[in-house]
Design a protein around this motif. Structure first.
Motif, PDB file in Angstrom:
ATOM      1  N   UNK A  96       0.815  -1.208   0.000  1.00  0.00           N
ATOM      2  CA  UNK A  96       0.000   0.000   0.000  1.00  0.00           C
ATOM      3  C   UNK A  96       0.849   1.258   0.000  1.00  0.00           C
ATOM      4  N   UNK A  97       2.090   1.167  -0.486  1.00  0.00           N
ATOM      5  CA  UNK A  97       2.996   2.300  -0.451  1.00  0.00           C
ATOM      6  C   UNK A  97       2.775   3.170  -1.680  1.00  0.00           C
ATOM      7  N   UNK A  98       2.630   4.470  -1.433  1.00  0.00           N
ATOM      8  CA  UNK A  98       2.481   5.388  -2.551  1.00  0.00           C
ATOM      9  C   UNK A  98       3.791   5.508  -3.327  1.00  0.00           C
ATOM     10  N   UNK A  99       4.917   5.154  -2.684  1.00  0.00           N
ATOM     11  CA  UNK A  99       6.227   5.210  -3.323  1.00  0.00           C
ATOM     12  C   UNK A  99       6.946   3.877  -3.101  1.00  0.00           C
ATOM     13  N   UNK A 100       6.414   2.783  -3.657  1.00  0.00           N
ATOM     14  CA  UNK A 100       6.974   1.466  -3.346  1.00  0.00           C
ATOM     15  C   UNK A 100       8.407   1.292  -3.789  1.00  0.00           C
ATOM     16  N   UNK A 101       8.783   1.896  -4.903  1.00  0.00           N
ATOM     17  CA  UNK A 101      10.129   1.716  -5.413  1.00  0.00           C
ATOM     18  C   UNK A 101      11.192   2.317  -4.528  1.00  0.00           C
ATOM     19  N   UNK A 102      10.861   3.381  -3.788  1.00  0.00           N
ATOM     20  CA  UNK A 102      11.854   4.058  -2.956  1.00  0.00           C
ATOM     21  C   UNK A 102      12.353   3.156  -1.835  1.00  0.00           C
ATOM     22  N   UNK A 103      11.422   2.552  -1.084  1.00  0.00           N
ATOM     23  CA  UNK A 103      11.823   1.659   0.006  1.00  0.00           C
ATOM     24  C   UNK A 103      12.543   0.431  -0.538  1.00  0.00           C
ATOM     25  N   UNK A 104      12.063  -0.106  -1.685  1.00  0.00           N
ATOM     26  CA  UNK A 104      12.687  -1.294  -2.264  1.00  0.00           C
ATOM     27  C   UNK A 104      14.122  -1.024  -2.680  1.00  0.00           C
ATOM     28  N   UNK A 105      14.381   0.147  -3.227  1.00  0.00           N
ATOM     29  CA  UNK A 105      15.732   0.451  -3.685  1.00  0.00           C
ATOM     30  C   UNK A 105      16.664   0.792  -2.528  1.00  0.00           C
ATOM     31  N   UNK A 106      16.130   1.414  -1.478  1.00  0.00           N
ATOM     32  CA  UNK A 106      16.959   1.791  -0.333  1.00  0.00           C
ATOM     33  C   UNK A 106      17.274   0.592   0.551  1.00  0.00           C
ATOM     34  N   UNK A 107      16.272  -0.266   0.781  1.00  0.00           N
ATOM     35  CA  UNK A 107      16.431  -1.381   1.716  1.00  0.00           C
ATOM     36  C   UNK A 107      15.854  -2.657   1.090  1.00  0.00           C
ATOM     37  N   UNK A 108      16.464  -3.189   0.055  1.00  0.00           N
ATOM     38  CA  UNK A 108      15.859  -4.306  -0.685  1.00  0.00           C
ATOM     39  C   UNK A 108      15.601  -5.545   0.165  1.00  0.00           C
ATOM     40  N   UNK A 109      16.567  -5.952   0.982  1.00  0.00           N
ATOM     41  CA  UNK A 109      16.379  -7.165   1.768  1.00  0.00           C
ATOM     42  C   UNK A 109      15.365  -6.939   2.884  1.00  0.00           C
ATOM     43  N   UNK A 141       3.544  -2.399  11.836  1.00  0.00           N
ATOM     44  CA  UNK A 141       2.079  -2.424  11.748  1.00  0.00           C
ATOM     45  C   UNK A 141       1.635  -3.331  10.613  1.00  0.00           C
ATOM     46  N   UNK A 142       0.529  -4.033  10.863  1.00  0.00           N
ATOM     47  CA  UNK A 142      -0.081  -4.846   9.818  1.00  0.00           C
ATOM     48  C   UNK A 142      -1.182  -4.088   9.091  1.00  0.00           C
ATOM     49  N   UNK A 143      -1.710  -3.034   9.697  1.00  0.00           N
ATOM     50  CA  UNK A 143      -2.741  -2.221   9.060  1.00  0.00           C
ATOM     51  C   UNK A 143      -2.126  -1.360   7.961  1.00  0.00           C
ATOM     52  N   UNK A 144      -2.968  -0.969   6.974  1.00  0.00           N
ATOM     53  CA  UNK A 144      -2.468  -0.218   5.833  1.00  0.00           C
ATOM     54  C   UNK A 144      -2.247   1.258   6.140  1.00  0.00           C
ATOM     55  N   UNK A 145      -2.871   1.766   7.168  1.00  0.00           N
ATOM     56  CA  UNK A 145      -2.734   3.199   7.453  1.00  0.00           C
ATOM     57  C   UNK A 145      -1.539   3.428   8.384  1.00  0.00           C
ATOM     58  N   UNK A 146      -0.904   4.583   8.267  1.00  0.00           N
ATOM     59  CA  UNK A 146       0.243   4.883   9.137  1.00  0.00           C
ATOM     60  C   UNK A 146      -0.215   5.236  10.548  1.00  0.00           C
ATOM     61  N   UNK A 147       0.727   5.344  11.451  1.00  0.00           N
ATOM     62  CA  UNK A 147       0.429   5.785  12.811  1.00  0.00           C
ATOM     63  C   UNK A 147      -0.122   7.202  12.786  1.00  0.00           C
ATOM     64  N   UNK A 148      -1.124   7.457  13.638  1.00  0.00           N
ATOM     65  CA  UNK A 148      -1.619   8.834  13.700  1.00  0.00           C
ATOM     66  C   UNK A 148      -0.643   9.702  14.487  1.00  0.00           C
TER      67      UNK A 148
END
Length: 254
Positions: A96-109, A141-148
């Motif tokens: 559910x990441x609006x920027x999925x590629x960013x996290x994947x490229x920074x921290x792939x494993x 978190x397992x929920x799709x929304x971030x911490x408030x």
């Protein structure tokens, strides 16, 4: 117990580090339990700085194999490492990441194992006090929304309180070590002075000459000076195998 009372009790627990039998592992595990109870998170883990670029994590109570894998890779890459390095909050999204590629490229494993474990969000907060950062807190978190915003603020406040408690405990332990070293040095000094006087009297030499004989004997035999002094006191040794320095221009005090 109301949530407000629970929060207040938690802050008291995080401040209770100045006890003789303080257990840092138990303290950190208790912190992760309180985070799960007070915050809208699935799991929590604490990471502490270690020699080199990696962090290390005292394991939470009864972690699942999937969580263990996430924590293993989080020690080397991911938001926990970056939060410790930058002293700022860092997020990573598993789905559910609006920027999925960013996290994947920074921290792939890390992101691969985050998804496989079923987590949608990882938020790391720095454990910092002024200019010193000693680790980070990772909230999963397992929920799709971030911490408030309120939970995020409470999490950082709890992290700050735990950091202060740990630094206080470290300071007290260091102070105890210093005091013990000073006490030992003082006791050794007293023993050396006593032995120096005894050796000077037994060999009819000056105090400076007696000290030099003791020092040379310790070096020649690779002994502690305090051990040589104790032997002189306990056995009456006169260290006859060690040479006496000339008496000329030698004062009677060290």
């Amino acid at each position: 117990m109301s949530r407000e009372q629970h929060i207040a009790r938690t802050f008291v627990e995080l401040a209770d580090t100045l006890v003789e039998d303080f257990d840092v592992i138990g303290f950190l595990q208790q912190m992760t339990v309180r985070c799960q109870e007070l915050l809208d998170v699935t799991d929590a883990a604490v990471f502490l700085s270690h020699t080199g670029p990696r962090l290390y994590s005292p394991a939470p109570c009864d972690p699942s194999p999937a969580l263990e894998r996430v924590l293993e890779f989080a020690c080397g890459e991911g938001p926990a490492v970056d939060a410790h390095r930058t002293a700022r909050a860092v997020d990573a999204y598993g789905r559910g990441d609006a920027r999925p590629g960013e996290a994947d490229s920074r921290w792939p494993q890390f992101t691969v194992h985050l998804r496989q474990a079923g987590y949608s969000l990882a938020t790391a907060l720095p454990m910092r006090l002024r200019q010193e950062t000693i680790g980070s807190l990772l909230l999963l978190r397992s929920a799709d929304r971030p911490l408030d915003a309120d939970d995020l603020a409470l999490a950082q406040t709890l992290t700050d309180a735990a950091t202060i408690g740990l630094l206080h405990a470290r300071t007290i332990r260091q102070q105890d070590t210093v005091n013990e070293q000073l006490h030992t040095a003082l006791q050794s000094r007293i023993i050396i002075e006593q032995a120096k006087g005894l050796l000077a009297a037994r060999r009819n030499i000056s105090l400076n000459q007696a000290f030099e004989i003791m020092r040379r004997h310790a070096r020649q035999h690779r002994l502690l000076l305090s051990g040589v002094a104790r032997d002189i006191i306990d056995t009456g040794s006169t260290l006859r195998s060690s040479a006496v320095l000339p008496r000329a221009n030698t004062a009677d005090t060290e």
